[in-house]
Design an enzyme around this catalytic site. Structure first.
Site, PDB file in Angstrom:
ATOM      1  N   HIS A 118      -0.605 -11.408   2.179  1.00 27.71           N
ATOM      2  CA  HIS A 118      -0.344 -10.616   3.062  1.00 27.71           C
ATOM      3  C   HIS A 118      -1.683 -10.241   4.445  1.00 27.71           C
ATOM      4  CE1 HIS A 118       2.484  -9.965   6.502  1.00 27.71           C
ATOM      5  NE2 HIS A 118       1.954  -8.875   6.978  1.00 27.71           N
TER       6      HIS A 118
ATOM      7  N   SER B 273       2.116 -11.150  11.568  1.00 24.87           N
ATOM      8  CA  SER B 273       2.963 -10.210  10.775  1.00 24.87           C
ATOM      9  C   SER B 273       3.855  -9.904  11.844  1.00 24.87           C
ATOM     10  CB  SER B 273       2.114  -8.934   9.952  1.00 24.87           C
ATOM     11  OG  SER B 273       2.941  -8.656   9.702  1.00 24.87           O
TER      12      SER B 273
ATOM     13  N   ASP C 170       2.542 -13.892  -0.162  1.00 22.78           N
ATOM     14  CA  ASP C 170       3.075 -12.624   0.369  1.00 22.78           C
ATOM     15  C   ASP C 170       3.807 -11.888  -0.453  1.00 22.78           C
ATOM     16  OD1 ASP C 170       3.147 -13.053   3.666  1.00 22.78           O
ATOM     17  OD2 ASP C 170       4.580 -11.059   2.286  1.00 22.78           O
TER      18      ASP C 170
END
Ligand SMILES: *[C@@H]1O[C@H](CO)[C@@H](O)[C@H](O)[C@H]1NC(C)=O
Ligand SMILES: *[C@@H]1O[C@H](CO)[C@@H](O)[C@H](O)[C@H]1NC(C)=O
Length: 454
Positions: A386, A210, A354
């Site tokens: 995610h 991320s 996601d």
């Protein structure tokens, strides 16, 4: 990146149960980076070459979660070093160096944390210390959780280095800064032999999820122009939960559980762009709500703006299509930057579901990179989202990194796999010690169950 709070709490309580020593040490917090001269940018910073070491010390507090680490760290260091900001101007930041007791000093992992905050006091060099002030309730819980992944790397015998890649102000989303800081952190690590024992000829791999994927991916993209001499040192990058297009993330997370990322991103960019700071003060409704982000870390940011229509908190919606605003978002979006060189192979892992950055953006990025000649193994994971893929995808990423750091070349060209779950690959489990498998399971919710995520 954000894990569901309940899962983070459960993981952290598992950690503290296993490590009663934490309670004993939790007495005085180390000085905050904002008040600690070790973090100050020297006035003569421009006289240092990029990556040059300015200063070093032992971290003021012990690195957290290592109370349960059966490997025991041989040594830990903080190194301040010269890097370049989002526009290439000289600045400095801090690298944390973790040396396991069985270290192979010819193998270095540069791990980029998903700090995702707009506050220097959330920097990983600080947040990873045992008694660090977390910047609000569970403020740096994600960084704490990432320590589990870092432990998995230390267990391999790798020296792990962690740059404060948001620089001396917490410039989240000023992604050129993050790329520079990652590359200069690697330069500083390779130049630190007399301090850390890292071999100057060590192989280096990069890893990040991320917000940490941004720093790692940008480092590879900027490498040919910014740090060409590292081309034969960096053997690969494992990048998960990729976020190729900032504007699309804003549209995707607005009004949802991750809406706070918009606020921390805007305030992060305000550190690099005075025009953004000005826009928040003059064109945002409730500007004071956004200012709170400057004094807390990711989880309180998320809670502050939970389900909020952050995009709607402006006096005139046309702000979002103003050419200078669009240009600065795009300048920091991978989609509009060049491809990484083929000499830095990528392992990319991404949840098909996601909910922070649509998988289509990563599909497109991979296609563009592959057309430009990049080397990529791309895993699309079906049973995750995610937050959970950060843990579910980690073992497979670790195996890939191990092959690279062992000197095995990546298969050339590109391949894409869509898997039911990256975890259902028994070979990957063998690289993890059982205590970490248990800790990762706790992170995934354990008995709480996966439905509680995100
Ligand atoms: C930083 O870089 C920008 C763009 O190159 C330049 O306009 C600016 O003057 C520089 N700032 C400093 C403090 O050097
Ligand atoms: C919003 O800004 C645009 C562009 O500056 C302007 O044309 C429009 O009149 C503004 N709308 C309002 C309601 O002020």
């Amino acid at each position: 990146m954000r894990f569901h709070l309940a899962a983070v709490v459960s993981a952290l309580s598992a950690v503290s149960l296993a490590a009663p020593v934490i309670e004993d040490v939790k007495r005085s917090s180390p000085p905050l980076p904002s008040t600690d001269s070790f973090y100050s940018v020297p006035e003569n910073i421009a006289s240092y070459a990029p990556g040059a070491i300015i200063n070093h010390r032992a971290p003021p507090g012990a690195i957290a979660a290592f109370g349960l680490d059966p490997l025991n760290l041989e040594a830990t260091y903080q190194i301040s070093y010269r890097t370049s900001d989002n526009f290439g101007n000289a600045t400095s930041t801090v690298l944390t160096v973790l040396v396991p007791s069985n270290a192979d000093t010819s193998k270095v992992l540069s791990y980029q944390v998903a700090e995702d905050a707009a506050n220097i006091n959330c920097a990983p060099s600080y947040a990873m210390q045992l008694a660090a002030n977390p910047g609000g309730l569970l403020g740096t819980a994600v960084t704490q959780a990432e320590i589990l992944l870092i432990e998995a790397a230390l267990y391999q015998g790798w020296v792990v280095v962690l740059p404060d890649h948001e620089g001396p102000t917490g410039a989240f989303l000023a992604n050129h800064m993050s790329g520079h800081a990652t590359l200069d952190g690697i330069r500083a690590a390779l130049a630190s032999t007399s301090i850390t024992g890292i071999q100057s000829s060590a192989r280096v791999a990069m890893w990040g999820y991320s917000g940490g994927s941004l720093a790692s991916n940008w480092a590879a993209v900027l490498l040919p122009a910014y740090a060409p001499e590292l081309a034969d040192r960096i053997v690969g990058a494992a990048i998960g939960g990729t976020v190729p297009n900032i504007a699309n993330v804003i549209d995707t997370v607005n009004k949802g559980p991750f809406a706070g990322l918009i606020a921390s991103g805007i305030m992060g960019l305000s550190h690099a762009y005075p025009v953004v700071a000005d826009v928040v003060k003059t064109k945002f409704e409730q500007p004071e709500k956004f200012q709170t982000v400057l004094s807390q870390c990711l989880v309180p940011d998320i809670l502050e703006f939970l389900l909020a229509d952050v995009k709607g908190m402006v006096t005139n919606q046309s702000l979002w299509t103003r050419p200078d605003i669009v240009a600065l978002l795009n300048y920091n979006s991978l989609q509009y930057a060049s491809a990484p060189p083929s000499t830095v192979p990528f392992y990319i892992y991404k949840s098909v579901l996601d909910e922070v950055s649509p998988v289509a953006d990563t599909d497109n990025l991979v296609n563009a990179y592959c057309s430009a000649g990049a080397t990529i193994e791309y895993t699309r994971d079906l049973v995750s989202e995610h937050g959970s893929l950060a843990a579910i995808g980690a073992p497979k990423a670790l195996v890939w990194l191990k092959d690279r750091l062992d000197g095995q070349p990546a298969a050339s060209g590109c391949s894409t796999n869509t898997l039911v779950s990256s975890l259902l690959d028994i070979a990957t489990i063998e690289v993890l010690p059982s205590f970490l498998i248990e800790a990762l399971s706790a992170l995934l919710g354990g008995e709480i169950g996966p439905t509680f995520f995100g």
